[in-house]
Design a protein around this motif. Structure first.
Motif, PDB file in Angstrom:
ATOM      1  N   MET A 156       0.921  -1.360  -0.148  1.00 39.00           N
ATOM      2  CA  MET A 156       0.162   0.065  -0.177  1.00 39.00           C
ATOM      3  C   MET A 156       0.853   1.303   0.029  1.00 39.00           C
ATOM      4  N   SER A 157       0.651   2.045  -0.720  1.00 41.85           N
ATOM      5  CA  SER A 157       1.341   3.382  -0.905  1.00 41.85           C
ATOM      6  C   SER A 157       0.843   4.203   0.370  1.00 41.85           C
ATOM      7  N   ARG A 158       1.906   5.123   0.235  1.00 43.63           N
ATOM      8  CA  ARG A 158       1.756   6.072   1.851  1.00 43.63           C
ATOM      9  C   ARG A 158       0.463   6.944   1.418  1.00 43.63           C
ATOM     10  N   ALA A 159       0.040   7.400   0.000  1.00 40.40           N
ATOM     11  CA  ALA A 159      -0.900   8.087  -0.310  1.00 40.40           C
ATOM     12  C   ALA A 159      -2.389   7.408   0.308  1.00 40.40           C
ATOM     13  N   GLU A 160      -2.309   5.717  -0.141  1.00 41.59           N
ATOM     14  CA  GLU A 160      -3.389   4.960   0.054  1.00 41.59           C
ATOM     15  C   GLU A 160      -3.224   4.940   1.845  1.00 41.59           C
ATOM     16  N   ILE A 161      -2.352   4.882   2.406  1.00 43.14           N
ATOM     17  CA  ILE A 161      -2.319   4.784   3.831  1.00 43.14           C
ATOM     18  C   ILE A 161      -3.179   6.103   4.687  1.00 43.14           C
ATOM     19  N   VAL A 162      -2.846   7.222   3.920  1.00 42.20           N
ATOM     20  CA  VAL A 162      -3.785   8.529   4.531  1.00 42.20           C
ATOM     21  C   VAL A 162      -5.037   8.297   4.076  1.00 42.20           C
ATOM     22  N   ARG A 163      -5.339   7.913   3.101  1.00 41.72           N
ATOM     23  CA  ARG A 163      -6.931   7.651   2.605  1.00 41.72           C
ATOM     24  C   ARG A 163      -7.459   6.784   3.437  1.00 41.72           C
ATOM     25  N   ALA A 164      -6.776   5.680   4.054  1.00 44.23           N
ATOM     26  CA  ALA A 164      -7.259   4.638   4.904  1.00 44.23           C
ATOM     27  C   ALA A 164      -7.509   5.252   6.398  1.00 44.23           C
ATOM     28  N   TYR A 165      -6.468   5.939   6.855  1.00 45.95           N
ATOM     29  CA  TYR A 165      -6.502   6.623   8.001  1.00 45.95           C
ATOM     30  C   TYR A 165      -7.700   7.597   7.912  1.00 45.95           C
ATOM     31  N   LEU A 166      -8.092   8.374   7.045  1.00 40.63           N
ATOM     32  CA  LEU A 166      -9.057   9.213   7.148  1.00 40.63           C
ATOM     33  C   LEU A 166     -10.253   8.568   6.925  1.00 40.63           C
ATOM     34  N   LYS A 167     -10.531   7.582   6.506  1.00 37.97           N
ATOM     35  CA  LYS A 167     -11.658   6.458   6.326  1.00 37.97           C
ATOM     36  C   LYS A 167     -11.915   5.928   8.053  1.00 37.97           C
ATOM     37  N   ALA A 168     -10.829   5.662   8.353  1.00 37.83           N
ATOM     38  CA  ALA A 168     -10.785   5.246   9.734  1.00 37.83           C
ATOM     39  C   ALA A 168     -11.608   6.184  10.826  1.00 37.83           C
ATOM     40  N   ILE A 169     -11.318   7.561  10.617  1.00 34.07           N
ATOM     41  CA  ILE A 169     -11.712   8.406  11.631  1.00 34.07           C
ATOM     42  C   ILE A 169     -13.053   8.679  11.155  1.00 34.07           C
ATOM     43  N   GLU A 170     -13.511   8.652   9.926  1.00 29.08           N
ATOM     44  CA  GLU A 170     -14.869   8.742   9.530  1.00 29.08           C
ATOM     45  C   GLU A 170     -15.718   7.796  10.152  1.00 29.08           C
ATOM     46  N   GLN A 171     -15.362   6.456  10.080  1.00 32.95           N
ATOM     47  CA  GLN A 171     -15.861   5.340  10.668  1.00 32.95           C
ATOM     48  C   GLN A 171     -15.925   5.157  12.006  1.00 32.95           C
ATOM     49  N   ARG A 172     -15.068   6.007  12.806  1.00 33.69           N
ATOM     50  CA  ARG A 172     -14.893   6.047  14.014  1.00 33.69           C
ATOM     51  C   ARG A 172     -14.125   4.555  14.523  1.00 33.69           C
ATOM     52  N   GLY A 173     -12.993   4.416  13.575  1.00 35.04           N
ATOM     53  CA  GLY A 173     -12.364   3.157  13.920  1.00 35.04           C
ATOM     54  C   GLY A 173     -11.130   3.341  14.680  1.00 35.04           C
ATOM     55  N   ASP A 174     -10.243   2.585  14.491  1.00 34.44           N
ATOM     56  CA  ASP A 174      -8.790   2.776  15.309  1.00 34.44           C
ATOM     57  C   ASP A 174      -7.872   3.307  14.570  1.00 34.44           C
ATOM     58  N   SER A 175      -8.144   4.787  14.236  1.00 25.91           N
ATOM     59  CA  SER A 175      -7.283   5.725  13.705  1.00 25.91           C
ATOM     60  C   SER A 175      -5.805   5.706  14.072  1.00 25.91           C
ATOM     61  N   LEU A 176      -5.636   5.592  15.376  1.00 31.28           N
ATOM     62  CA  LEU A 176      -4.585   5.838  16.005  1.00 31.28           C
ATOM     63  C   LEU A 176      -3.360   4.380  15.666  1.00 31.28           C
ATOM     64  N   ALA A 177      -4.013   3.494  15.188  1.00 28.08           N
ATOM     65  CA  ALA A 177      -3.157   2.268  14.551  1.00 28.08           C
ATOM     66  C   ALA A 177      -2.175   2.905  13.387  1.00 28.08           C
ATOM     67  N   PHE A 178      -2.523   3.767  12.848  1.00 25.11           N
ATOM     68  CA  PHE A 178      -1.634   4.531  11.657  1.00 25.11           C
ATOM     69  C   PHE A 178      -0.433   5.058  12.171  1.00 25.11           C
ATOM     70  N   PHE A 179      -0.458   5.370  13.455  1.00 20.77           N
ATOM     71  CA  PHE A 179       0.837   6.212  13.707  1.00 20.77           C
ATOM     72  C   PHE A 179       1.948   5.282  14.578  1.00 20.77           C
ATOM     73  N   ALA A 180       3.089   5.908  14.557  1.00 17.48           N
ATOM     74  CA  ALA A 180       4.357   5.347  14.926  1.00 17.48           C
ATOM     75  C   ALA A 180       4.257   5.488  16.439  1.00 17.48           C
ATOM     76  N   GLU A 181       4.777   4.780  17.392  1.00 10.04           N
ATOM     77  CA  GLU A 181       4.702   4.792  18.873  1.00 10.04           C
ATOM     78  C   GLU A 181       5.125   6.378  19.229  1.00 10.04           C
ATOM     79  N   ASP A 182       6.093   6.869  18.516  1.00  8.14           N
ATOM     80  CA  ASP A 182       6.740   8.064  18.963  1.00  8.14           C
ATOM     81  C   ASP A 182       6.171   9.427  18.165  1.00  8.14           C
ATOM     82  N   ALA A 183       5.071   9.006  17.351  1.00 11.13           N
ATOM     83  CA  ALA A 183       4.609  10.041  16.515  1.00 11.13           C
ATOM     84  C   ALA A 183       4.122  11.460  17.331  1.00 11.13           C
TER      85      ALA A 183
END
Length: 127
Positions: free
Chosen positions: A1-28
């Motif tokens: 998955m490209s990084r652009a696709e990861i950003v799309r999935a991240y924003l979709k996770a926020i919309e769906q009230r999913g685990d959007s924080l799973a997209f972040f590194a621990e030290d983000a």
């Protein structure tokens, strides 16, 4: 998955009230530059983002992110986003059920496939 696709999935996770924080590194770190809701801006760790997300879920009943522009270069993705949030509580001149609107410019820096830094420049329509 490209990084652009990861950003799309991240924003979709926020919309769906999913685990959007799973997209972040621990030290983000997420930086929100001064805007109508956060006049002094904010700098948040992942733990602080978790708390902010929980508070946001009480304020909004729904939100959408419409990507206008998405550009990827190296380890950075830049996005122009139209955001709409439906309020669950009154906020300034808006009542529950009414929508807030904003244009966001968001820059994501990645370490591998995880977001390491996010910078938000949020422009809210008057409310």
């Amino acid at each position: 998955m490209s990084r652009a696709e990861i950003v799309r999935a991240y924003l979709k996770a926020i919309e769906q009230r999913g685990d959007s924080l799973a997209f972040f590194a621990e030290d983000a770190v997420q930086e929100e530059f001064p805007n109508a809701l956060v006049p002094s801006g904010a700098r948040r760790t992942v733990a602080e983002l978790r708390e902010a997300n929980a508070r946001g879920r009480d304020v909004l009943s729904a939100e959408t992110y419409e990507i206008v522009t998405l550009m990827e270069s190296g380890n950075t993705v830049a996005a122009e986003v139209l955001w709409r949030g439906v309020l669950a509580v009154p906020l300034r001149s808006l009542e529950p059920g009414e929508a807030m609107k904003a244009r966001f410019a968001v820059f994501f820096e990645f370490a591998g496939d995880k977001i390491r830094r996010q910078r938000n420049y949020d422009c809210f329509e008057p409310f």
